[in-house]
Each structure stands twice: as structure tokens, then as C-alpha cells.
Scaffold this motif. Structure first.
Motif, PDB file in Angstrom:
ATOM      1  N   ASN A   1       0.845  -1.190   0.000  1.00 30.90           N
ATOM      2  CA  ASN A   1       0.000   0.000   0.000  1.00 30.90           C
ATOM      3  C   ASN A   1       0.888   1.249   0.000  1.00 30.90           C
ATOM      4  O   ASN A   1       0.618   2.218  -0.706  1.00 30.90           O
ATOM      5  N   GLU A   2       1.957   1.196   0.774  1.00 35.48           N
ATOM      6  CA  GLU A   2       2.928   2.291   0.805  1.00 35.48           C
ATOM      7  C   GLU A   2       3.605   2.449  -0.562  1.00 35.48           C
ATOM      8  O   GLU A   2       3.847   3.567  -1.022  1.00 35.48           O
TER       9      GLU A   2
ATOM     10  N   CYS B   1       2.278   1.792  -3.441  1.00 34.31           N
ATOM     11  CA  CYS B   1       1.302   2.471  -4.304  1.00 34.31           C
ATOM     12  C   CYS B   1       1.317   3.971  -4.039  1.00 34.31           C
ATOM     13  O   CYS B   1       1.185   4.765  -4.972  1.00 34.31           O
ATOM     14  N   ASN B   2       1.483   4.362  -2.770  1.00 38.79           N
ATOM     15  CA  ASN B   2       1.609   5.785  -2.439  1.00 38.79           C
ATOM     16  C   ASN B   2       2.812   6.399  -3.135  1.00 38.79           C
ATOM     17  O   ASN B   2       2.745   7.524  -3.624  1.00 38.79           O
TER      18      ASN B   2
ATOM     19  N   LEU C   1       1.980   6.881  -6.731  1.00 36.74           N
ATOM     20  CA  LEU C   1       1.046   7.992  -6.907  1.00 36.74           C
ATOM     21  C   LEU C   1       1.726   9.338  -6.671  1.00 36.74           C
ATOM     22  O   LEU C   1       1.405  10.318  -7.327  1.00 36.74           O
ATOM     23  N   SER C   2       2.676   9.387  -5.758  1.00 36.20           N
ATOM     24  CA  SER C   2       3.357  10.652  -5.477  1.00 36.20           C
ATOM     25  C   SER C   2       4.314  11.031  -6.601  1.00 36.20           C
ATOM     26  O   SER C   2       4.626  12.201  -6.780  1.00 36.20           O
TER      27      SER C   2
ATOM     28  N   ASN D   1      -4.796   1.370  -1.730  1.00 33.48           N
ATOM     29  CA  ASN D   1      -4.291   2.400  -2.643  1.00 33.48           C
ATOM     30  C   ASN D   1      -4.138   1.903  -4.074  1.00 33.48           C
ATOM     31  O   ASN D   1      -3.931   2.701  -4.980  1.00 33.48           O
TER      32      ASN D   1
ATOM     33  N   SER E   1      -6.522   0.811  -5.721  1.00 34.12           N
ATOM     34  CA  SER E   1      -7.711   1.338  -6.407  1.00 34.12           C
ATOM     35  C   SER E   1      -7.479   2.755  -6.913  1.00 34.12           C
ATOM     36  O   SER E   1      -8.137   3.188  -7.853  1.00 34.12           O
ATOM     37  N   MET E   2      -6.550   3.484  -6.313  1.00 30.94           N
ATOM     38  CA  MET E   2      -6.236   4.825  -6.792  1.00 30.94           C
ATOM     39  C   MET E   2      -5.455   4.761  -8.105  1.00 30.94           C
ATOM     40  O   MET E   2      -5.473   5.696  -8.889  1.00 30.94           O
TER      41      MET E   2
END
Length: 135
Positions: free
Chosen positions: A60-61, A63-64, A67-68, A99, A101-102
Motif C-alpha cells: 500500500n505504501e 502504491c503511495n 502515486l506521489s 491504494n 484502487s487509486m
């Protein structure tokens, strides 16, 4: 270590109080100094009922991080490879790695129920596919 590149993956395990967190923090400094991506997931006794909680929180991290990075060529390439590799089964993984899903957009609930007949095996398989793509 990845077959295709010089990427690596490490798991630090051991009994409580022996310095795993200190070791992980030092490892993070090393990885960051080499312009690498460091993600971590920590086992939590209160989350024992959640399957693969530590690994899922690390992904999940990740994916962050993707995204960043926004529209960087690496994040676009990884997102595209994840879409191609996971396909519609990404909805099952999206339940464990929110995340995701983002990156893919929202998943339809019916899809999750329809495709997750053998949930544990499917989740293990999808986590393996996820690791193959990002490494």
C-alpha cells in the motif's frame, strides 16, 4: 533480488526487542542514498485477523510512492504493467491494498464477489504477481 534488474527485497524477522526497527531504519538510509524505494510493513498483533497485513501495508505504501511520482515514466510503466499482469483480478488485491484502487480506479463490488471464489490462494497468487511486476 530481481532476475531482470538489480532490484532487491529483504525481510527482517526475529523476536521483539533485538533491534529490527533500528536495522530497518539504517537500511532505509542506505536505500534512499542509492535513490531506491524503501517500503516497510510491520507485523501488528492487533491485525492478526487481517490476511497478509504487514506485506499488504508495505505494498500500500509502494502504491503511495507510485502515486506521489505522478506522471513519471517509471510510475506509468509500473501501473501499466500491473494492469496488464493483474487484469480483472486486481479487484481482489484492491481489497487488501486499498491504494491500488487509486491506480486502477474503483472496483465494482460484484466483480470482487464473482471472481474471488478461492480467496486465499488467489490472494497469494496475486501478491506474487504484484511482486514480479514491481521488481
Amino acid at each position: 533480488r530481481s532476475h531482470s534488474r538489480s532490484d532487491g527485497f529483504a525481510i527482517i524477522a526475529g523476536p521483539s526487542g533485538i533491534g529490527k526497527t533500528v536495522l530497518a531504519n539504517q537500511f532505509e538510509e542506505f536505500v534512499s542514498s542509492k535513490e531506491g524505494i524503501f517500503i516497510e510493513g510491520k507485523f501488528d498483533q492487533l491485525q492478526q485477523s487481517t490476511p497478509f497485513h504487514a506485506i499488504a501495508s508495505a505494498f500500500n505504501e509502494y502504491c503511495n510512492v507510485l502515486l506521489s511520482d505522478g506522471a513519471s515514466s517509471q510510475s506509468i510503466a509500473v501501473a501499466s504493467a500491473l494492469r496488464e499482469s493483474l487484469g480483472q483480478d486486481a479487484c481482489c488485491l484492491g481489497k487488501v491494498i486499498p491504494n491500488l484502487s487509486m491506480i486502477f480506479g474503483d472496483f465494482e463490488e460484484d466483480e470482487v464477489l464473482l471472481n474471488c471464489v478461492n480467496a486465499q490462494r488467489r490472494l497469494q497468487y496475486l501478491l506474487c504477481r504484484f511482486v514480479e511486476v514491481i521488481s
